[in-house]
Design an enzyme around this catalytic site. Structure first.
Site, short mmCIF file in Angstrom:
data_model
loop_
_atom_site.label_atom_id
_atom_site.label_comp_id
_atom_site.label_asym_id
_atom_site.label_seq_id
_atom_site.Cartn_x
_atom_site.Cartn_y
_atom_site.Cartn_z
N GLY A 31 -40.24 51.42 -93.52
CA GLY A 31 -40.15 52.34 -94.66
C GLY A 31 -40.00 51.61 -95.98
O GLY A 31 -40.29 50.42 -96.06
N ALA A 32 -39.54 52.36 -97.02
CA ALA A 32 -39.49 51.83 -98.40
C ALA A 32 -40.87 51.26 -98.73
O ALA A 32 -41.00 50.10 -99.14
CB ALA A 32 -38.39 50.79 -98.56
N HIS A 34 -44.48 50.20 -100.08
CA HIS A 34 -45.04 49.76 -101.36
C HIS A 34 -46.54 49.56 -101.18
O HIS A 34 -47.09 49.86 -100.09
CB HIS A 34 -44.34 48.48 -101.83
CG HIS A 34 -44.26 47.41 -100.78
ND1 HIS A 34 -45.37 46.79 -100.26
CD2 HIS A 34 -43.19 46.89 -100.12
CE1 HIS A 34 -45.00 45.90 -99.36
NE2 HIS A 34 -43.68 45.96 -99.23
N HIS A 37 -47.85 47.88 -97.96
CA HIS A 37 -47.98 48.78 -96.80
C HIS A 37 -49.21 49.69 -96.97
O HIS A 37 -49.94 49.95 -96.01
CB HIS A 37 -46.74 49.68 -96.68
CG HIS A 37 -45.47 48.95 -96.38
ND1 HIS A 37 -44.47 48.83 -97.31
CD2 HIS A 37 -45.04 48.31 -95.27
CE1 HIS A 37 -43.45 48.17 -96.78
NE2 HIS A 37 -43.77 47.83 -95.54
N ARG A 190 -37.62 44.65 -100.44
CA ARG A 190 -36.39 44.09 -101.02
C ARG A 190 -36.48 43.91 -102.53
O ARG A 190 -35.46 43.78 -103.19
CB ARG A 190 -36.10 42.72 -100.39
CG ARG A 190 -35.65 42.83 -98.95
CD ARG A 190 -35.68 41.48 -98.27
NE ARG A 190 -35.72 41.65 -96.84
CZ ARG A 190 -34.66 41.65 -96.06
NH1 ARG A 190 -33.48 41.44 -96.56
NH2 ARG A 190 -34.78 41.84 -94.76
#
Ligand code: PAF
Length: 282
Positions: A31-32, A34, A37, A190
């Site tokens: 997930g998260a 960007h 991805h 991150r």
């Protein structure tokens, strides 16, 4: 686009897709999401009839409880992005759904052939064990024809190729290039945790890596390694954890430029740990 949380529902969907003779592309993520991805998902959609993305922050690959806790989680915006590009299914299970107590307690038994003892493996003991544990479980559930991974996690990718070979999965692993921001910083979930000052400093990592390519003909592997470490450590707020130039296949330390090498780096930018890599050839 469907969002599924249980393995049972996922199995029903996958059976239907397989029965219809459709190909499945798979992008495992934590997930998260960007643009890195997004590039993987777009490629999966282009090359397959049906694309599945998993979103699961896998506890067994974290060797630091606070890193696990601080890992960004944005399911709503992730789902929005995936829907907008035409993803067919998100699988976002809870930990209990994929692991039983023994899975969490015991190390996953896998022979890495030495790929896990260097670089990330040295500094994050048990990390790749958790990665192989979850990716092999997800492959069993999703049964993809093709699975897409980014080259930013170069060592992970080498280990996934070995996993497929050793465990005999019938899936094609597609290596996808690193996606960078305009100043060269490799995209990573991150990066969200960097302050604006840290974000500026972080751009120096890839700048030094790209510059280092100019010295391959003049410096030995060891000299170039030292040069990169020194250059990055002189930037305020950056501290190299490791930089190693290794053979692209065995991941063992390179002694010469005779074969294709890759330089892999981990750098602390404040308390945020960033990784990147660069290919070298003569
Ligand atoms: O690269 C990642 O995001 C993770 O290591 C992966 C492959 C999704 C396994 O949890």
């Amino acid at each position: 686009m469907k969002i599924i949380k249980t393995t049972k529902e996922l199995q029903t969907e996958i059976e239907l897709i397989k029965k219809a003779g459709k190909t499945i592309g798979f992008v495992p993520t934590m997930g998260a999401l960007h643009d890195g991805h997004k590039a993987l998902v777009v490629r999966s959609i282009e090359e397959n009839d049906f694309s599945v993305v998993s979103i699961f922050v896998n506890p067994t690959q974290f060797n630091n409880a606070s890193d696990l806790e601080k890992y960004p989680r944005n399911l709503d915006s992730d789902a929005q992005m995936l829907d907008s590009v035409g993803c067919n299914l998100i699988f976002t299970p809870t930990t209990d759904e994929v692991y039983d107590v023994d899975d969490i307690r015991n190390r996953f038994d896998f022979d890495f052939g030495g790929l896990d003892t260097v670089m990330e493996g040295k500094f994050r003991p048990g990390h790749f064990n958790g990665v192989v544990q979850i990716v092999s479980k997800l492959f069993q559930l999703v049964q993809p024809n093709k699975a897409y991974f980014g080259e930013k996690d170069f060592q992970q990718l080498a280990i996934i190729h070995r996993m497929v070979e050793v465990l005999g999965f019938d899936v094609e692993i597609i290596d996808c290039p690193i996606v960078r921001q305009i100043d060269g910083l490799a995209l990573s979930s991150r990066n969200e945790r960097l302050t604006s000052e840290q974000r500026k400093n972080a751009a120096e990592i890839s700048k030094v890596l790209f510059k280092s390519r100019n010295f391959v003909a003049q410096l030995s592997v060891q000299e170039l390694t030292n040069w990169v470490i020194n250059q990055i450590n002189t930037v305020a707020g950056l501290e190299v954890e490791y930089f190693e130039i290794v053979d692209v296949v065995t991941l063992q330390t390179a002694n010469s430029w005779d074969k294709p090498n890759v330089g892999c780096i981990a750098v602390f930018c404040g308390e945020v740990r960033l990784i990147d890599n660069i290919r070298y050839s003569i």
